[in-house]
Design a protein around this motif. Structure first.
Motif, PDB file in Angstrom:
ATOM      1  N   LEU A  92      11.354 -10.517 -67.321  1.00  0.00           N
ATOM      2  CA  LEU A  92      10.864 -11.810 -68.019  1.00  0.00           C
ATOM      3  C   LEU A  92      10.614 -12.306 -70.470  1.00  0.00           C
ATOM      4  CD1 LEU A  92       8.046 -12.452 -65.007  1.00  0.00           C
ATOM      5  CD2 LEU A  92      11.305 -12.808 -65.410  1.00  0.00           C
ATOM      6  N   ASP A  93      11.032 -13.510 -69.971  1.00  0.00           N
ATOM      7  CA  ASP A  93      11.270 -13.932 -71.563  1.00  0.00           C
ATOM      8  C   ASP A  93       9.553 -14.029 -71.841  1.00  0.00           C
ATOM      9  OD1 ASP A  93      10.712 -15.060 -73.891  1.00  0.00           O
ATOM     10  OD2 ASP A  93      13.150 -15.089 -74.139  1.00  0.00           O
ATOM     11  N   PRO A  94       9.046 -13.832 -72.104  1.00  0.00           N
ATOM     12  CA  PRO A  94       7.492 -14.623 -72.322  1.00  0.00           C
ATOM     13  C   PRO A  94       6.993 -15.981 -72.051  1.00  0.00           C
ATOM     14  CG  PRO A  94       7.686 -12.889 -73.644  1.00  0.00           C
ATOM     15  CD  PRO A  94       8.277 -13.141 -72.711  1.00  0.00           C
ATOM     16  N   ALA A  95       8.307 -16.535 -73.290  1.00  0.00           N
ATOM     17  CA  ALA A  95       8.580 -18.244 -74.555  1.00  0.00           C
ATOM     18  C   ALA A  95       8.818 -18.359 -73.365  1.00  0.00           C
ATOM     19  CB  ALA A  95       9.263 -17.885 -75.566  1.00  0.00           C
ATOM     20  N   PHE A  96       9.482 -18.013 -72.046  1.00  0.00           N
ATOM     21  CA  PHE A  96       9.769 -19.099 -71.697  1.00  0.00           C
ATOM     22  C   PHE A  96       9.468 -19.927 -70.149  1.00  0.00           C
ATOM     23  CE2 PHE A  96      14.681 -18.508 -71.092  1.00  0.00           C
ATOM     24  CZ  PHE A  96      15.222 -18.626 -72.285  1.00  0.00           C
ATOM     25  N   THR A  97       9.408 -20.646 -69.506  1.00  0.00           N
ATOM     26  CA  THR A  97       8.199 -21.177 -68.498  1.00  0.00           C
ATOM     27  C   THR A  97       9.891 -21.154 -67.489  1.00  0.00           C
ATOM     28  OG1 THR A  97      10.138 -23.409 -68.567  1.00  0.00           O
ATOM     29  CG2 THR A  97       7.988 -23.518 -69.422  1.00  0.00           C
ATOM     30  N   VAL A  98       8.251 -21.172 -66.303  1.00  0.00           N
ATOM     31  CA  VAL A  98       9.381 -20.723 -64.758  1.00  0.00           C
ATOM     32  C   VAL A  98      10.408 -21.273 -64.366  1.00  0.00           C
ATOM     33  CG1 VAL A  98       8.509 -20.302 -62.175  1.00  0.00           C
ATOM     34  CG2 VAL A  98       6.782 -20.379 -63.860  1.00  0.00           C
ATOM     35  N   ALA A  99      10.269 -22.892 -64.833  1.00  0.00           N
ATOM     36  CA  ALA A  99      11.389 -23.534 -64.339  1.00  0.00           C
ATOM     37  C   ALA A  99      12.584 -23.098 -65.056  1.00  0.00           C
ATOM     38  CB  ALA A  99      11.201 -25.206 -64.919  1.00  0.00           C
ATOM     39  N   GLU A 100      12.710 -22.653 -66.393  1.00  0.00           N
ATOM     40  CA  GLU A 100      13.640 -22.242 -67.558  1.00  0.00           C
ATOM     41  C   GLU A 100      14.356 -20.848 -66.373  1.00  0.00           C
ATOM     42  OE1 GLU A 100      12.447 -24.201 -71.583  1.00  0.00           O
ATOM     43  OE2 GLU A 100      11.474 -22.649 -70.823  1.00  0.00           O
ATOM     44  N   HIS A 101      13.754 -19.994 -66.500  1.00  0.00           N
ATOM     45  CA  HIS A 101      14.110 -18.592 -66.142  1.00  0.00           C
ATOM     46  C   HIS A 101      14.790 -19.255 -64.696  1.00  0.00           C
ATOM     47  CE1 HIS A 101      12.558 -15.331 -68.311  1.00  0.00           C
ATOM     48  NE2 HIS A 101      11.366 -15.590 -68.619  1.00  0.00           N
ATOM     49  N   GLU A 131      18.408 -20.629 -65.786  1.00  0.00           N
ATOM     50  CA  GLU A 131      19.028 -19.881 -66.715  1.00  0.00           C
ATOM     51  C   GLU A 131      19.280 -18.709 -65.158  1.00  0.00           C
ATOM     52  OE1 GLU A 131      19.097 -17.455 -70.041  1.00  0.00           O
ATOM     53  OE2 GLU A 131      17.922 -16.452 -68.451  1.00  0.00           O
ATOM     54  N   ARG A 132      18.646 -18.766 -63.784  1.00  0.00           N
ATOM     55  CA  ARG A 132      19.391 -17.198 -63.047  1.00  0.00           C
ATOM     56  C   ARG A 132      20.642 -18.821 -62.528  1.00  0.00           C
ATOM     57  NH1 ARG A 132      18.286 -12.342 -62.213  1.00  0.00           N
ATOM     58  NH2 ARG A 132      17.780 -12.392 -63.824  1.00  0.00           N
TER      59      ARG A 132
END
Length: 320
Positions: free
Chosen positions: A99-108, A111-112
């Protein structure tokens, strides 16, 4: 309607016979043999550095093996690695699908969903109106989040919570939700019980059991496997040692497994692509020696640092 039916989770049987992977410094694992029926929870157990992650990646078509063979959902490895990747998905695997630590849960999640729609969507789905596509993506996100047991409302900032602010168990649930958005037949998770309290460890295994019970075959790397899982134990030892038996309760018995010693870090670099669940074809440049970081050296000497092993592996894949 038929397309929707095909997308429903249905586990893939996994069969390995004398499965082995060798890198520039020796064997990462060797002589692995077992059979798991669809919908089985398979726990790959062993000490850190014993080749557990390499075995996980090899069984999901992300690493090319050297000896023996395996089948996932009837697809032979290593010959059909690309096809195996299309029916499997990775949860958390350090260095491969983090996981990208700078991303928010919603962004992850968004994106997927976009990646799934781009690579796995049917032509008919791509021709839908934007509002319909957005609704379908939201429905897929909600389905995956619910299956992973991730309560978005309970997070510190809801969907806007950054990954760096997630507890270990929440991050595990998020990584599993992302993998489930592809509706895989086999889900693979690394370091399942790492840095979890006893209570969180119990919750993690309960989640994986529920996914297996719903029909998805689950491979989980761990330091201590639950009794009701099919155990595949990785051990350090010489090549002449007798393979130990793999055991399980309430699951199909394995014929046995054994792994050669691997003194380096058992987390391997991604040997295929950055997007592990896409339909990309198996690259012709996937070298036969794409292997674990830090294997045993030949001639009686061993690799003593994970950094050296990592450099070797990256050089083999052309990414150094």
């Amino acid at each position: 309607m038929g397309a929707e039916t095909e997308e429903q989770p249905h586990g893939a049987a996994v069969v390995a016979d004398g499965f082995g992977l060798k890198g520039p410094r020796g064997w990462a694992f060797r002589k692995v043999s077992f059979r798991a029926e669809p919908g089985t929870l398979v726990a790959i157990e062993g000490p850190s550095g014993s080749g557990r992650t390499c075995l996980l990646l090899a069984l999901t078509g992300r690493m090319r093996t050297k000896e023996g063979h395996a089948e996932v959902g009837g697809l032979a490895l290593p010959r059909k690695m690309a096809a195996v990747r299309r029916i499997t998905a990775l949860g958390q695997v350090p260095g491969v699908s983090e996981l990208d630590p700078a991303f928010t849960v919603a962004e992850h999640l968004r994106e997927r969903a976009l990646l799934q729609r781009r690579y796995d969507g049917s032509v008919r789905a791509l021709l839908r109106r934007p509002a319909e596509r957005a609704a379908a993506s939201r429905a897929r996100i909600d389905e995956a989040v619910a299956a992973a047991g991730l309560d978005l409302d309970a997070l510190p900032k809801g969907e806007r919570t950054s990954v760096r602010d997630l507890e270990r168990l929440e991050a595990l649930r998020l990584s599993i939700a992302l993998a489930l958005m592809g509706r895989p037949r086999l889900l693979a998770v690394d370091d399942t019980d790492l840095k979890l309290s006893d209570a969180d460890r119990a919750e993690a295994w309960a989640l994986l059991r529920s996914l297996a019970a719903s029909g998805t075959t689950v491979l989980a790397v761990c330091s201590e496997a639950p009794e009701d899982a099919l155990h595949i134990t990785t051990l350090a030892g010489d090549d002449t040692a007798e393979p130990p038996a793999a055991t399980a309760k309430d699951t199909a018995p394995a014929t046995g497994t054994r792994l050669a010693k691997d003194t380096g870090k058992d987390t391997a670099p991604d040997a295929t692509t950055a997007a592990e669940d896409t339909t990309a074809e198996d690259p012709a440049t996937a070298a036969e020696d794409t292997a674990a970081v830090g294997e045993t050296a030949t001639g009686g000497t061993t690799d003593t640092t994970t950094e050296e092993g990592a450099a070797d592996a990256l050089a083999e894949t052309g990414r150094a």
